[in-house]
Design an enzyme around this catalytic site. Structure first.
Site, PDB file in Angstrom:
ATOM      1  CG  ASP A 291       9.595  -6.530   1.110  1.00  0.00           C
ATOM      2  OD1 ASP A 291       9.073  -7.629   1.358  1.00  0.00           O
ATOM      3  OD2 ASP A 291       9.857  -5.689   2.001  1.00  0.00           O
ATOM      4  CB  CYS A 331       5.977 -11.094   4.156  1.00  0.00           C
ATOM      5  SG  CYS A 331       4.721 -10.098   3.356  1.00  0.00           S
TER       6      CYS A 331
HETATM    7  N1  SAH Z   1      10.049  -3.084   1.548  1.00  0.00           N
HETATM    8  C1  SAH Z   1       9.348  -2.452   2.647  1.00  0.00           C
HETATM    9  C2  SAH Z   1       8.091  -3.183   3.070  1.00  0.00           C
HETATM   10  C3  SAH Z   1       7.099  -3.395   1.972  1.00  0.00           C
HETATM   11  S1  SAH Z   1       5.486  -3.627   2.562  1.00  0.00           S
HETATM   12  C4  SAH Z   1      10.281  -2.331   3.838  1.00  0.00           C
HETATM   13  O1  SAH Z   1      11.246  -3.067   3.936  1.00  0.00           O
HETATM   14  O2  SAH Z   1      10.017  -1.519   4.703  1.00  0.00           O
HETATM   15  C5  SAH Z   1       4.574  -3.612   1.107  1.00  0.00           C
HETATM   16  C6  SAH Z   1       4.382  -2.244   0.496  1.00  0.00           C
HETATM   17  O3  SAH Z   1       3.803  -2.437  -0.780  1.00  0.00           O
HETATM   18  C7  SAH Z   1       3.449  -1.288   1.210  1.00  0.00           C
HETATM   19  O4  SAH Z   1       4.143  -0.098   1.467  1.00  0.00           O
HETATM   20  C8  SAH Z   1       2.275  -1.032   0.240  1.00  0.00           C
HETATM   21  O5  SAH Z   1       1.862   0.316   0.272  1.00  0.00           O
HETATM   22  C9  SAH Z   1       2.908  -1.376  -1.071  1.00  0.00           C
HETATM   23  N2  SAH Z   1       2.020  -1.878  -2.139  1.00  0.00           N
HETATM   24  C10 SAH Z   1       1.062  -2.819  -2.046  1.00  0.00           C
HETATM   25  N3  SAH Z   1       0.575  -3.142  -3.267  1.00  0.00           N
HETATM   26  C11 SAH Z   1       1.252  -2.381  -4.166  1.00  0.00           C
HETATM   27  C12 SAH Z   1       1.237  -2.264  -5.579  1.00  0.00           C
HETATM   28  N4  SAH Z   1       0.424  -3.021  -6.326  1.00  0.00           N
HETATM   29  N5  SAH Z   1       2.089  -1.391  -6.150  1.00  0.00           N
HETATM   30  C13 SAH Z   1       2.917  -0.640  -5.405  1.00  0.00           C
HETATM   31  N6  SAH Z   1       2.998  -0.729  -4.069  1.00  0.00           N
HETATM   32  C14 SAH Z   1       2.179  -1.577  -3.449  1.00  0.00           C
END
Ligand code: SAH
Length: 390
Positions: A291, A331
């Site tokens: 996600d 998204c």
């Molecule tokens: N699955 C979550 C929403 C994800 S939002 C839910 O349902 O609530 C995207 C998330 O990815 C954020 O928390 C952000 O901190 C994280 N993120 C962004 N890039 C990333 C990366 N390269 N590796 C790990 N996490 C990452």
């Protein structure tokens, strides 16, 4: 009322509500940034009322097919309509919901989330930002909340020429809340959390993905506050590892897990690196959830974003057992259904895996989609089972 004459072939003649700079034939009456303007066709016939921002690529956004001012009464009527729509949606009964979703509720740029007595407002267009006080009054009159918080920290404000801003608009500063989402807790911290504290748009999908998780070793990539990970563990996943690169959100995830008495392995890591390492280590999973954040908000950066999407899909498929499930989300509204499927297909070919669709996902129903305004749909997801060779 000042206004714009719109070119004959503009999208507004196909039911859309936006006017781009390239679609303007001429302006009349000297409209100013943030004004309510009237739109007309080339035969001088009225097309409705719109908000105007010449600095944005989307110069005008229609909010009514009539002649309409943005006054308190208008905002109250729009809020009433949005609420009555939410009442028709059988949303889960915890009193947390998105009650205004921008154009889909006839309020371009306005997003309102309600968490019991706390209301969170975003005004992501210039005209609506200028009318923040009127919106606050309308919210007070319609919902009588304890607090109204403004979380105007989205990057989508930039093309509108707006600064980011967070503030308390009404009442007392709200404390973090906790809600039970059938078997696991989610903390809502409207001033501290990412976005408006939680990802409401995914709340129904936690349950749907969890329904696939029983007895599966699960890896939740981009877990944020742990929504999918916790739901899967509560639904009987054998072991769950969850990854995010943001320590503050992982800290909330840990608290959610403790409050729900669920055991998860939380890892602060970059998903790209983690998946690569997992493959090297020959780690294997039966359910992998992807996600990621919207890798692009701009159409121009789509190619790079798709490369990133493909890479995580390829890596995820490599560490999935045969019979395992990949639940994957996008998204970004620039990544449409066909484009997203194309990325998954390419990754499957490269990973030499056959995929069979087992479920599809969308944004929660309190983020409604307008048929004629495809940009209101942005969250898509699929669950695929990897099947062995025939
Ligand atoms: N699955 C979550 C929403 C994800 S939002 C839910 O349902 O609530 C995207 C998330 O990815 C954020 O928390 C952000 O901190 C994280 N993120 C962004 N890039 C990333 C990366 N390269 N590796 C790990 N996490 C990452």
């Amino acid at each position: 009322m000042p206004g714009l004459v719109v070119n004959p072939r503009a999208r507004i003649f196909h039911g859309h509500d936006w006017v781009y700079a390239s679609e303007i034939k001429k302006a009349f009456g000297n409209p100013q940034p943030g004004d309510v303007i009237s739109l007309k066709d080339f035969r001088d016939r009225p097309l409705g009322s719109a908000i105007y921002n010449p600095q944005s690529q989307i110069v005008a956004r229609r909010f009514s097919r009539r002649r309409q001012e943005l006054d308190l009464d208008f905002f109250k009527r729009r809020l009433d309509r949005a609420l009555s729509h939410r009442n028709t949606l059988r949303l889960s009964p915890h009193g947390f919901a998105r009650i205004v979703w921008s154009e889909s509720d006839g309020l371009p740029g306005v997003i309102i989330d309600q968490y019991d007595g706390t209301v969170v407002l975003q005004t992501n267009t210039l005209a609506m930002d200028q009318r923040r006080d009127l919106l606050t009054e309308a919210i007070k009159a319609t919902l009588s909340p304890d607090s109204i918080v403004e979380r105007n920290d989205s990057t989508i404000r930039k093309p509108e020429g707006l600064e980011t801003r967070e503030s308390l608009l009404h009442g007392a500063s709200p404390n973090p809340l906790s809600v039970d989402l059938s078997g696991f807790a989610q903390t809502v911290d409207v001033l501290g959390g990412q976005k408006t504290g939680v990802y409401l748009d995914q709340w129904d999908n936690y349950r749907k993905v969890a329904a696939l998780a029983k007895d599966r070793r699960t890896l939740d990539c981009f877990t944020n506050q742990g929504g999918f990970a916790l739901a899967c563990k509560a639904a009987g996943a054998t072991e769950v590892t969850a990854i995010d690169s943001s320590e503050p959100t992982l800290e909330i995830a840990r608290q959610n897990a403790a409050a729900s008495n669920l055991e998860i392995t939380w890892q602060n890591a970059n998903v790209f690196d983690h998946l690569k390492q997992a493959d090297t280590d020959q780690a294997r999973y039966d359910l992998v959830i992807l996600d990621p954040p919207s890798f692009t908000r701009r159409k121009g950066a789509l190619k790079d974003a798709l490369r990133g999407y493909k890479e995580i899909h390829l890596r995820a498929l490599k560490i999935l057992e045969t019979g395992g499930i990949l639940a994957t989300f996008s998204c970004s509204h620039h990544v449409n259904h066909e484009t997203f499927l194309g990325v998954i297909r390419d990754a499957a070919v490269d990973a030499k895996r056959q995929l069979r669709l087992v479920d599809t996902f969308s944004q929660r129903a309190d983020h409604p989609v307008l048929a004629t305004l495809p940009e209101t749909e942005y969250l898509r997801g699929f669950a695929f089972e990897t099947i062995g060779a025939w």
